[in-house]
Motif scaffolding. Structure first.
Motif, PDB file in Angstrom:
ATOM      1  N   VAL A 202       0.836  -1.194   0.000  1.00  0.00           N
ATOM      2  CA  VAL A 202       0.000   0.000   0.000  1.00  0.00           C
ATOM      3  C   VAL A 202       0.875   1.249   0.000  1.00  0.00           C
ATOM      4  CG1 VAL A 202      -1.708   1.335   1.292  1.00  0.00           C
ATOM      5  CG2 VAL A 202      -1.873  -1.165   1.215  1.00  0.00           C
ATOM      6  N   GLY A 203       0.630   2.112  -0.965  1.00  0.00           N
ATOM      7  CA  GLY A 203       1.293   3.413  -1.000  1.00  0.00           C
ATOM      8  C   GLY A 203       0.356   4.455  -0.439  1.00  0.00           C
ATOM      9  N   LEU A 204       0.812   5.176   0.585  1.00  0.00           N
ATOM     10  CA  LEU A 204      -0.037   6.203   1.194  1.00  0.00           C
ATOM     11  C   LEU A 204       0.062   7.523   0.425  1.00  0.00           C
ATOM     12  CD1 LEU A 204       0.402   5.659   5.038  1.00  0.00           C
ATOM     13  CD2 LEU A 204      -1.283   4.681   3.468  1.00  0.00           C
ATOM     14  N   GLY A 205      -1.056   8.229   0.393  1.00  0.00           N
ATOM     15  CA  GLY A 205      -1.130   9.523  -0.267  1.00  0.00           C
ATOM     16  C   GLY A 205      -2.563  10.021  -0.245  1.00  0.00           C
ATOM     17  N   ASN A 206      -2.773  11.118  -0.926  1.00  0.00           N
ATOM     18  CA  ASN A 206      -4.103  11.701  -1.063  1.00  0.00           C
ATOM     19  C   ASN A 206      -4.534  11.606  -2.517  1.00  0.00           C
ATOM     20  OD1 ASN A 206      -4.710  12.714   1.613  1.00  0.00           O
ATOM     21  ND2 ASN A 206      -3.072  14.184   1.296  1.00  0.00           N
ATOM     22  N   PRO A 207      -5.814  11.281  -2.766  1.00  0.00           N
ATOM     23  CA  PRO A 207      -6.286  11.175  -4.147  1.00  0.00           C
ATOM     24  C   PRO A 207      -6.462  12.553  -4.792  1.00  0.00           C
ATOM     25  CG  PRO A 207      -8.110  10.879  -2.634  1.00  0.00           C
ATOM     26  CD  PRO A 207      -6.871  11.017  -1.793  1.00  0.00           C
ATOM     27  N   GLY A 208      -6.451  12.573  -6.104  1.00  0.00           N
ATOM     28  CA  GLY A 208      -6.741  13.797  -6.839  1.00  0.00           C
ATOM     29  C   GLY A 208      -5.509  14.477  -7.398  1.00  0.00           C
ATOM     30  N   SER A 209      -5.711  15.178  -8.501  1.00  0.00           N
ATOM     31  CA  SER A 209      -4.595  15.803  -9.208  1.00  0.00           C
ATOM     32  C   SER A 209      -3.940  16.923  -8.406  1.00  0.00           C
ATOM     33  CB  SER A 209      -5.064  16.336 -10.564  1.00  0.00           C
ATOM     34  OG  SER A 209      -6.101  17.287 -10.385  1.00  0.00           O
ATOM     35  N   SER A 210      -4.679  17.590  -7.532  1.00  0.00           N
ATOM     36  CA  SER A 210      -4.069  18.684  -6.764  1.00  0.00           C
ATOM     37  C   SER A 210      -3.042  18.178  -5.754  1.00  0.00           C
ATOM     38  CB  SER A 210      -5.147  19.517  -6.063  1.00  0.00           C
ATOM     39  OG  SER A 210      -5.861  18.736  -5.133  1.00  0.00           O
ATOM     40  N   TYR A 211      -3.083  16.890  -5.403  1.00  0.00           N
ATOM     41  CA  TYR A 211      -2.127  16.322  -4.455  1.00  0.00           C
ATOM     42  C   TYR A 211      -1.062  15.455  -5.123  1.00  0.00           C
ATOM     43  CZ  TYR A 211      -5.569  17.623  -0.933  1.00  0.00           C
ATOM     44  OH  TYR A 211      -6.427  18.319  -0.134  1.00  0.00           O
ATOM     45  N   ALA A 212      -1.221  15.194  -6.404  1.00  0.00           N
ATOM     46  CA  ALA A 212      -0.405  14.188  -7.091  1.00  0.00           C
ATOM     47  C   ALA A 212       1.098  14.375  -6.917  1.00  0.00           C
ATOM     48  CB  ALA A 212      -0.765  14.151  -8.572  1.00  0.00           C
ATOM     49  N   ALA A 213       1.598  15.583  -6.991  1.00  0.00           N
ATOM     50  CA  ALA A 213       3.048  15.809  -6.957  1.00  0.00           C
ATOM     51  C   ALA A 213       3.576  16.163  -5.562  1.00  0.00           C
ATOM     52  CB  ALA A 213       3.410  16.914  -7.946  1.00  0.00           C
ATOM     53  N   THR A 214       2.740  16.067  -4.544  1.00  0.00           N
ATOM     54  CA  THR A 214       3.162  16.519  -3.214  1.00  0.00           C
ATOM     55  C   THR A 214       4.042  15.495  -2.498  1.00  0.00           C
ATOM     56  OG1 THR A 214       1.236  15.609  -2.061  1.00  0.00           O
ATOM     57  CG2 THR A 214       1.021  17.854  -2.966  1.00  0.00           C
ATOM     58  N   ARG A 215       4.764  15.987  -1.491  1.00  0.00           N
ATOM     59  CA  ARG A 215       5.630  15.125  -0.680  1.00  0.00           C
ATOM     60  C   ARG A 215       4.818  14.030   0.008  1.00  0.00           C
ATOM     61  NH1 ARG A 215      10.385  18.196   0.125  1.00  0.00           N
ATOM     62  NH2 ARG A 215      10.044  20.346  -0.471  1.00  0.00           N
ATOM     63  N   HIS A 216       3.605  14.361   0.405  1.00  0.00           N
ATOM     64  CA  HIS A 216       2.756  13.409   1.121  1.00  0.00           C
ATOM     65  C   HIS A 216       2.378  12.215   0.242  1.00  0.00           C
ATOM     66  CE1 HIS A 216       1.181  13.140   5.075  1.00  0.00           C
ATOM     67  NE2 HIS A 216      -0.031  13.609   4.885  1.00  0.00           N
ATOM     68  N   ASN A 217       2.546  12.338  -1.068  1.00  0.00           N
ATOM     69  CA  ASN A 217       2.126  11.291  -1.997  1.00  0.00           C
ATOM     70  C   ASN A 217       3.262  10.411  -2.493  1.00  0.00           C
ATOM     71  OD1 ASN A 217      -0.423  12.501  -1.752  1.00  0.00           O
ATOM     72  ND2 ASN A 217      -0.940  11.877  -3.821  1.00  0.00           N
ATOM     73  N   VAL A 218       4.380  10.390  -1.796  1.00  0.00           N
ATOM     74  CA  VAL A 218       5.489   9.548  -2.260  1.00  0.00           C
ATOM     75  C   VAL A 218       5.093   8.071  -2.289  1.00  0.00           C
ATOM     76  CG1 VAL A 218       7.310  11.186  -1.650  1.00  0.00           C
ATOM     77  CG2 VAL A 218       6.597   9.442   0.021  1.00  0.00           C
ATOM     78  N   GLY A 219       4.213   7.649  -1.408  1.00  0.00           N
ATOM     79  CA  GLY A 219       3.746   6.257  -1.438  1.00  0.00           C
ATOM     80  C   GLY A 219       3.049   5.926  -2.754  1.00  0.00           C
ATOM     81  N   TYR A 220       2.263   6.865  -3.266  1.00  0.00           N
ATOM     82  CA  TYR A 220       1.621   6.680  -4.567  1.00  0.00           C
ATOM     83  C   TYR A 220       2.671   6.572  -5.671  1.00  0.00           C
ATOM     84  CZ  TYR A 220      -3.262   7.868  -3.244  1.00  0.00           C
ATOM     85  OH  TYR A 220      -4.535   7.900  -2.740  1.00  0.00           O
ATOM     86  N   HIS A 221       3.719   7.414  -5.594  1.00  0.00           N
ATOM     87  CA  HIS A 221       4.753   7.398  -6.632  1.00  0.00           C
ATOM     88  C   HIS A 221       5.469   6.049  -6.667  1.00  0.00           C
ATOM     89  CE1 HIS A 221       4.067  11.600  -7.319  1.00  0.00           C
ATOM     90  NE2 HIS A 221       4.382  11.910  -6.072  1.00  0.00           N
TER      91      HIS A 221
END
Length: 188
Positions: free
Chosen positions: A6-25
């Motif tokens: 599981v990669g942690l992050g926030n959904p949506g394009s406004s959060y896509a490139a944020t530090r909090h979304n490294v799990g998604y990356h």
């Protein structure tokens, strides 16, 4: 046995490139290695990719809810795919590690990370594998909230991209050779 990554992050394009979304990356990188694309699993309010990763059966997941509500999706994914917490790997941003650092561990507290706190509450244990992706602390007077919800600076982007690759390698290592060897190879 199936692994749930599981990669942690926030959904949506406004959060896509944020530090909090490294799990998604990192899960994006793992999905590319698997040759898969994320699709919606409504029963878990999550996006998933399933297949083989390093010869192991794996499901990549990311919640469609916000970070502080990640636990519901993780709990539902564990049940849906019949995965025990000892085969759960969670990838998350870590303020207490400088950018460029990576740490793998089993268990521990949530250290103020709302995604980890939500998972611990929802599944009833903190005993799962973690890949901690260092993002560093906010500079000056910037709040933690503002810092984690901002993209990496242009000067940090190359380093962050390298760590995404290394974190994906670490996940594969956890699945194939276990925690101790992975820590020896990746914790720095």
């Amino acid at each position: 046995m199936t692994w749930l990554v599981v990669g942690l992050g926030n959904p949506g394009s406004s959060y896509a490139a944020t530090r909090h979304n490294v799990g998604y990356h990192v899960t994006d990188e793992l999905a590319a290695r698997m040759g898969g694309r994320f699709s919606s699993l409504k029963a878990a309010r999550a996006d998933v990719v399933s297949g083989l990763l390093s010869g192991q059966r794996a499901v990549l997941g990311r919640s469609r809810s916000y970070m502080n509500e990640s636990g519901g999706a993780v709990s539902a994914l564990l049940k849906y795919y019949d995965v025990a917490p000892d085969h759960l790997v969670v990838i998350h941003d870590e303020l207490d590690l400088p950018l460029g650092s990576l740490r793998c561990k089993l268990g521990g507290g949530d250290n103020g990370h709302n995604g980890l706190k939500s998972i611990r509450q929802s599944i009833g244990t903190g005993d799962f594998l973690r890949v901690r992706f260092g993002i560093g602390r906010p500079p000056g007077q910037q709040t933690v909230h503002d810092f984690v919800l901002k993209p990496f600076a242009r000067t940090e982007r190359t380093e962050a991209d390298i760590v995404v690759q290394e974190a994906a390698d670490a996940v594969e290592s956890l699945m194939t050779v276990g925690l101790e060897k992975t820590q020896s190879a990746f914790n720095r």
